[in-house]
Scaffold this active site. Structure first.
Site, PDB file in Angstrom:
ATOM      1  N   SER A   1      -2.116  35.946  33.380  1.00 55.69           N
ATOM      2  CA  SER A   1      -2.742  35.641  34.676  1.00 55.69           C
ATOM      3  C   SER A   1      -2.569  34.168  34.968  1.00 55.69           C
ATOM      4  O   SER A   1      -2.444  33.339  34.048  1.00 55.69           O
ATOM      5  CB  SER A   1      -4.242  35.980  34.618  1.00 55.69           C
ATOM      6  OG  SER A   1      -4.915  35.476  35.750  1.00 55.69           O
TER       7      SER A   1
ATOM      8  N   TYR B   1     -12.932  36.104  31.018  1.00 55.30           N
ATOM      9  CA  TYR B   1     -11.625  36.611  31.455  1.00 55.30           C
ATOM     10  C   TYR B   1     -10.545  35.534  31.285  1.00 55.30           C
ATOM     11  O   TYR B   1      -9.481  35.773  30.716  1.00 55.30           O
ATOM     12  CB  TYR B   1     -11.712  37.057  32.898  1.00 55.30           C
ATOM     13  CG  TYR B   1     -10.405  37.558  33.474  1.00 55.30           C
ATOM     14  CD1 TYR B   1      -9.950  38.835  33.216  1.00 55.30           C
ATOM     15  CD2 TYR B   1      -9.618  36.730  34.295  1.00 55.30           C
ATOM     16  CE1 TYR B   1      -8.744  39.297  33.754  1.00 55.30           C
ATOM     17  CE2 TYR B   1      -8.423  37.176  34.829  1.00 55.30           C
ATOM     18  CZ  TYR B   1      -7.993  38.464  34.559  1.00 55.30           C
ATOM     19  OH  TYR B   1      -6.807  38.906  35.084  1.00 55.30           O
TER      20      TYR B   1
END
Length: 689
Positions: free
Chosen positions: A566, A579
């Site tokens: 990401s 996350y």
């Protein structure tokens, strides 16, 4: 001007052709009658020639490369009978009969339909309205029996006539036509070493005659056959129990895939069919395997003989691997010697010395090909060969056509031309991919793109039903299969990798995509939140990569591991501690594994997407609402919000991530490893430095 009406291109299929297609589909759908793509059928009839307006006799016959079970009008070759029969006047003899196939181009009716096969002459010359040429196991058992001619007379009387082996072509067609003319009571023939041909005045009569020959042969073998056609049971060669044999098959698969891909990469298929296990557990299997297959359709797909492990099932994995490696060297040398014995200056180059069939006593059969369908069909054909051997040994002894004839077929110029007509392979052809979290969103888009580019794909997901549904969306099980896998479970991950090995024979490309997200601030994040996200993405990626790496190393074929990380692995945003931290963990795994696995030819790369809202399971599961709240926008406008904060002002879609996976794995970036590719439409704060 003639008042003849030229038929429309949308005219109905002629009745003779329609009857032929229906009969072909019925015959071809039953493996007792013929194997996949094996045999051919035909019908003769009269139609109006749109040019002259006069009747013209036509032959509709299954074209080259088609399959009876799935035959459609487009798979038929259409030829003018008068011109085909006229070719008899220019037939140059057996030594030059391949030239007759080229002549078929000049006797086509209209556009001609599919390419005519070598068996077209058989169908055109035999004086019957409907002709079937099939490869039934029971018929080939008679055809390959040492006393097949005598057995034909005993079993069928004067209704079926023996035809000695002859390579398919014009002369074989003429031989059968002469036999029919000389034997008015005959309904068909047994073709030595090959199969059967039957005929009839109507489509129903031809079909009934074909089935009578097949069923009569099978009944004779059943009634008169020896109880143990493969000899006495071999002590110590009994099949392993199902769990043990599949575990051993999965352990052997990477080694075998590497061996049989010495010349070119192959996809595999595994079968532990009881008939294979029975064959390998009896005393005569080494002798019979060495004799090889007989029917041309068989050995063109299985090679002239298999590679057979000569160790009992109880031998250790290490012993089997060592012996298989030695046997593979022997097989390649033996195949080269076979080629050298028979090749002439005009023969095509050797097509590779690796086996197409590998037999493992107590475990089963591996078959190989350029794609999954080819590999599976090769295995089905060898199972046909086992059935043929059983029948021939039950009533006589198995005596296939000799090696020189097999070579003439295998390296026939017409077969070479057929191979050259195959379409160019897609970029990921012969590659086998495992994608985690692939039942929806980014994972499904990746699986879809990989399959579209020729890869075989295993879709792993926490939800088995969704994984199987996603796989079904991509096509048959020759293209994709779905498996259940919780990537936080070491056992589940290993089971998913083993399932990949048993489905497709190996593994080349792994995409660590499974993930989830909880949008919380530092103070709101619980230990359970932290552990869950790190278990799924950091630990899960580690488990998947470790299990896959063992396979990639054993195969010695290189490979790719791709992490869907990401932009958050480098970008610090609010309310995202767990996350983003686990994505940073994944990002560094890419670098660590690239450094460690490079010596094995394994490339490890990552992709850093921005938020992918549309089609995302993560965003639909609550993450989208929470991120929208963080940024103060309506949830339905989150994708547009993300787009506006990028340099390109474009929303990132699952397909954009899939495109990046393809670029990394298709071959052009063969020297790139340890790279992270941003797929974020330009987020300056996430630029790599």
């Amino acid at each position: 001007m003639s008042d003849t009406t030229v038929p429309s291109a949308a005219a109905d299929v002629p009745s003779a052709a329609a009857d032929l297609i229906a009969r072909s589909n019925r015959l071809g759908s039953d493996p007792r009658n013929t194997n996949y793509a094996g045999g051919n059928t035909s019908a003769k009839g009269t139609e109006i020639d749109p040019v002259t307006g006069r009747p013209v006799e036509l032959l509709w016959v299954k074209g080259s490369g088609g399959d009876l079970g799935t035959l459609t009008e487009g798979g038929l070759a259409v030829l003018r009978l008068d011109r085909l029969r006229a070719l008899a006047d220019v037939y140059p003899g057996v030594d030059r009969e391949d030239e007759m196939v080229a002549a078929f181009d000049y006797i086509l009716h209209g556009k001609g339909g599919a390419a005519p096969s070598i068996d077209t002459a058989m169908h055109g010359l035999v004086d019957a309205a409907h002709v079937d040429h099939l490869h039934p196991d029971s018929g080939i058992a008679i055809a390959t029996a040492a006393d097949g001619e005598a057995l034909t007379a005993t079993i069928f009387g004067d209704r079926v006539v023996w035809v000695p082996w002859r390579r398919p072509g014009w002369q074989l067609g003429q031989d059968i036509a002469d036999i029919k003319a000389a034997n008015p009571d005959a309904i068909g023939t047994i073709l030595g070493g090959h199969g059967i041909t039957a005929w009839g005045d109507t489509s129903d009569e031809a079909e009934a005659n074909s089935l009578w020959i097949i069923e009569t042969a099978a009944a004779y073998i059943e009634e008169h056959g020896r109880p143990e056609p493969f000899g006495a049971a071999l002590p110590g060669y009994e099949p392993l129990d199902p769990e043990a044999r599949r575990a051993r098959a999965a352990a052997l698969a990477p080694i075998l895939r590497g061996l049989v891909s010495t010349d070119r990469a192959q996809v595999g298929h595994f079968s532990d069919d009881p008939r294979v296990l029975e064959f390998l557990s009896h005393a005569e299997h080494p002798r019979l395997a060495a004799l090889g297959t007989s029917c041309p359709d068989h050995f063109l797909r299985t090679k002239v003989k298999p590679m057979l492990l000569d160790l009992p099932p109880a031998s250790t994995l290490e012993e089997q691997v060592e012996r298989l490696t030695a046997l593979h060297d022997e097989y390649r040398a033996d195949y080269q010697a076979y080629y050298d014995r028979h090749a002439t200056d005009s023969s095509p180059a050797v097509r590779g010395q690796d086996p197409a069939i590998v037999l493992i006593p107590g475990v089963g059969m591996f078959s190989y090909g350029a794609d999954k369908q080819t590999a599976r069909v090769a295995g089905e054909f060898y199972l046909n060969a086992i059935n043929v051997m059983r029948g021939a040994e039950a009533i006589s002894s198995y005596a296939p056509i000799d090696e020189a004839e097999k070579f003439r077929i295998e390296y026939w110029s017409l077969e070479e031309a057929k191979l050259q007509r195959r379409p160019k392979p897609k970029p990921l052809a012969s590659r086998i991919a495992l994608v985690t979290g692939a039942a929806s969103g980014i994972g499904k888009a990746i699986a879809t793109r990989l399959a579209a580019e020729g890869a075989c794909v295993v879709i792993a997901d926490l939800d088995l039903a969704k994984a199987q549904a996603a796989a079904a969306d991509l096509g048959s099980t020759d293209v994709a299969v779905g498996v259940q896998a919780d990537v936080t479970s070491e056992a589940d991950v290993q089971a998913a990798v083993d399932a990949t090995l048993l489905a497709f024979g190996g593994l080349d490309l792994v995409v660590n995509n499974a993930g989830l997200s909880l949008s919380k601030s530092l103070l709101e994040t619980t230990v359970a939140d932290w552990d869950l996200q790190h278990d799924v993405m950091a630990k899960g990626s580690f488990l998947v990569s470790r299990a896959a790496a063992r396979v990639l190393i054993d195969q010695e074929l290189g490979g790719d591991i791709v992490y869907i990380s990401s932009k958050n692995s480098v970008f610090a945003g609010p309310n995202n501690i767990a996350y983003s931290a686990t994505k940073a963990d994944q990002a560094h795994q890419v670098r660590l594994l690239a450094a460690e696995l490079g010596e094995y030819g394994v490339k490890v790369n990552g992709i850093n997407p921005d938020g992918v809202v549309r089609g995302s399971g993560i965003f639909a599961g609550g993450w989208g609402a929470k991120r929208a709240a963080v940024y103060g926008v309506p949830e339905e406008e989150l994708g547009a919000y993300y787009a506006q904060r990028t340099l390109l002002k474009r929303e990132v879609l699952p397909e954009n991530v899939a495109n990046a996976v393809f670029v990394l794995t298709a071959g052009d970036l063969s020297h790139t490893t340890g790279l992270h590719i941003p797929v974020d439409a330009g987020v300056a704060a996430a630029f790599l430095r």
